[in-house]
Design a protein around this motif. Structure first.
Motif, short mmCIF file in Angstrom:
data_model
loop_
_atom_site.label_atom_id
_atom_site.label_comp_id
_atom_site.label_asym_id
_atom_site.label_seq_id
_atom_site.Cartn_x
_atom_site.Cartn_y
_atom_site.Cartn_z
N GLY A 1 63.22 44.16 28.17
CA GLY A 1 61.94 44.77 28.52
C GLY A 1 61.57 44.45 29.96
O GLY A 1 62.42 44.14 30.80
N ILE A 2 60.27 44.50 30.25
CA ILE A 2 59.74 44.21 31.58
C ILE A 2 58.90 42.95 31.49
O ILE A 2 58.08 42.81 30.58
N VAL A 3 59.10 42.03 32.41
CA VAL A 3 58.29 40.82 32.47
C VAL A 3 57.66 40.70 33.85
O VAL A 3 58.11 41.35 34.81
N ALA A 4 56.62 39.87 33.95
CA ALA A 4 55.94 39.65 35.22
C ALA A 4 55.93 38.17 35.55
O ALA A 4 55.86 37.32 34.65
N VAL A 5 55.99 37.85 36.83
CA VAL A 5 55.83 36.48 37.30
C VAL A 5 54.79 36.49 38.42
O VAL A 5 54.63 37.48 39.13
N CYS A 6 54.07 35.38 38.54
CA CYS A 6 52.97 35.31 39.51
C CYS A 6 52.91 33.89 40.07
O CYS A 6 52.33 32.99 39.46
N ASP A 7 53.52 33.71 41.23
CA ASP A 7 53.66 32.38 41.84
C ASP A 7 52.36 31.81 42.38
O ASP A 7 52.23 30.59 42.53
N HIS A 8 51.41 32.68 42.71
CA HIS A 8 50.18 32.24 43.37
C HIS A 8 48.95 32.68 42.57
O HIS A 8 47.95 33.12 43.13
N ALA A 9 49.03 32.52 41.25
CA ALA A 9 47.98 33.03 40.36
C ALA A 9 46.74 32.14 40.34
O ALA A 9 45.69 32.58 39.87
N SER A 10 46.83 30.90 40.81
CA SER A 10 45.74 29.93 40.63
C SER A 10 45.41 29.22 41.94
O SER A 10 46.28 29.02 42.79
N ASN A 11 44.15 28.82 42.07
CA ASN A 11 43.75 27.98 43.21
C ASN A 11 43.34 26.58 42.74
O ASN A 11 42.66 25.84 43.45
N HIS A 12 43.80 26.19 41.57
CA HIS A 12 43.47 24.89 41.00
C HIS A 12 44.20 23.77 41.75
O HIS A 12 45.36 23.90 42.12
N VAL A 13 43.49 22.66 41.94
CA VAL A 13 44.09 21.45 42.53
C VAL A 13 44.15 20.39 41.44
O VAL A 13 43.11 19.96 40.92
N PRO A 14 45.35 19.96 41.04
CA PRO A 14 45.46 18.97 39.95
C PRO A 14 44.80 17.64 40.31
O PRO A 14 44.68 17.28 41.49
N ASP A 15 44.38 16.92 39.28
CA ASP A 15 43.83 15.58 39.48
C ASP A 15 44.84 14.71 40.23
O ASP A 15 46.05 14.78 39.97
N HIS B 1 42.36 33.56 50.62
CA HIS B 1 43.74 33.93 50.32
C HIS B 1 44.72 32.80 50.60
O HIS B 1 45.83 32.79 50.05
N VAL B 2 44.33 31.82 51.42
CA VAL B 2 45.24 30.69 51.66
C VAL B 2 45.38 29.82 50.42
O VAL B 2 46.36 29.10 50.26
N GLY B 3 44.38 29.88 49.53
CA GLY B 3 44.41 29.04 48.33
C GLY B 3 45.16 29.66 47.17
O GLY B 3 45.70 28.95 46.32
N TRP B 4 45.21 31.01 47.15
CA TRP B 4 45.88 31.72 46.06
C TRP B 4 46.01 33.18 46.42
O TRP B 4 45.50 33.61 47.47
N ASP B 5 46.71 33.94 45.60
CA ASP B 5 46.79 35.39 45.80
C ASP B 5 45.66 36.03 45.02
O ASP B 5 45.74 36.23 43.79
N ILE B 6 44.60 36.35 45.72
CA ILE B 6 43.37 36.85 45.13
C ILE B 6 43.67 38.09 44.26
O ILE B 6 44.34 39.02 44.70
N GLY B 7 43.16 38.07 43.04
CA GLY B 7 43.24 39.23 42.15
C GLY B 7 44.50 39.33 41.31
O GLY B 7 44.53 40.10 40.35
N THR B 8 45.53 38.57 41.65
CA THR B 8 46.81 38.77 40.96
C THR B 8 46.78 38.30 39.52
O THR B 8 47.39 38.94 38.65
N ALA B 9 46.09 37.20 39.24
CA ALA B 9 46.04 36.73 37.86
C ALA B 9 45.41 37.78 36.95
O ALA B 9 45.88 38.03 35.83
N GLY B 10 44.34 38.43 37.43
CA GLY B 10 43.70 39.47 36.64
C GLY B 10 44.61 40.65 36.39
O GLY B 10 44.62 41.22 35.29
N VAL B 11 45.38 41.04 37.40
CA VAL B 11 46.33 42.14 37.22
C VAL B 11 47.39 41.77 36.19
O VAL B 11 47.67 42.54 35.26
N VAL B 12 47.96 40.58 36.34
CA VAL B 12 49.06 40.18 35.45
C VAL B 12 48.57 39.96 34.02
O VAL B 12 49.24 40.34 33.05
N GLU B 13 47.39 39.37 33.87
CA GLU B 13 46.85 39.19 32.52
C GLU B 13 46.64 40.54 31.82
O GLU B 13 46.86 40.67 30.61
N ARG B 14 46.25 41.55 32.58
CA ARG B 14 46.10 42.89 32.00
C ARG B 14 47.45 43.53 31.68
O ARG B 14 47.56 44.31 30.72
#
Length: 240
Positions: free
Chosen positions: A16-30, A44-57
């Protein structure tokens, strides 16, 4: 509790088709102190704005499965090779990242980069996809350089442009302004797809969407639908 640098959603369908998203989050771990404000992380330096929403859909509405990052590219850029100078950026688009100066490079690679890519490798081996969609976004203009970026969507590739050529035609037929290895070239920056797609002969589309087009749910839904349609078109074209 151990931090996991990725999340996997949806159930892959073999071939099938799969998606990957390397810059989906701007979270900084503890335990990681970057020395930047929350405002910087939202850029945009912190993450790829909007990509998580696209991929989740793509997962919820279009039946795909996805592998997404769960930390900011400022902690470590998962879309770089381990030896890359930009792996742990000290400056990004003119913004100083003081916490990365003198950071323990090997510790971050071991904690985040290697687990992320090891998990992706196993996941792709199991999925055996017909096509990988690698989803990124780019800013309409860089802060340290004023040139506008007119493309609405672009395809990046290194040596294997089989899928990209079909995808560019699809998007052009939809009336979009399409970039060919823009706003930068996949021949210089294609680390994740070089490793997980080209090295294995897997067809892929490394997609760059201009982020002002996917800042809200309407835009994210629109581009998820376009990417899903494009993916099916490309798979059929490659099979033919």
């Amino acid at each position: 509790m151990t931090f996991t640098p990725f999340r996997q959603i949806g159930t892959p369908t073999r071939s099938g088709i799969v998606a990957v998203c390397d810059h989906a989050s701007n979270h900084v771990p503890d335990g990681v102190e970057l020395g930047v404000t929350a405002e910087v992380l939202e850029k945009h330096v912190g993450w790829d704005i909007g990509t998580a929403g696209v991929v989740e859909r793509l997962v919820r509405r279009h039946g795909m499965a996805a592998h997404l990052a769960t930390l900011s590219r400022l902690v470590i850029d998962l879309h770089r090779e381990e030896e890359s100078a930009g792996l742990i950026p000290e400056v990004s688009d003119g913004i100083l990242i003081p916490g990365n100066i003198g950071a323990d490079r090997e510790a971050r690679i071991e904690a985040y980069h290697r687990p992320y890519h090891a998990a992706m490798a196993s996941w792709l081996d199991e999925a055996d996809p017909a096509l990988i969609l690698s989803v990124h976004s780019f800013t309409p203009r860089m802060e340290d350089r004023g040139e506008p970026r007119p493309w609405e969507i672009a395809l990046l590739y290194n040596e294997d442009d089989r899928a990209a050529q079909h995808a560019m035609k699809f998007f052009a037929d939809q009336g979009l302004v399409v970039g060919n290895n823009e706003p930068y070239s996949g021949r210089q920056l294609n680390a994740t797809m070089n490793r997980h797609a080209e090295a294995h002969g897997r067809p892929y589309c490394a997609i760059e969407i201009r982020n002002d087009m996917i800042t809200n749910e309407t835009g994210q839904a629109r581009f998820a639908k376009l990417l899903a349609q494009m993916g099916q078109t490309v798979v059929h074209a490659l099979a033919g």
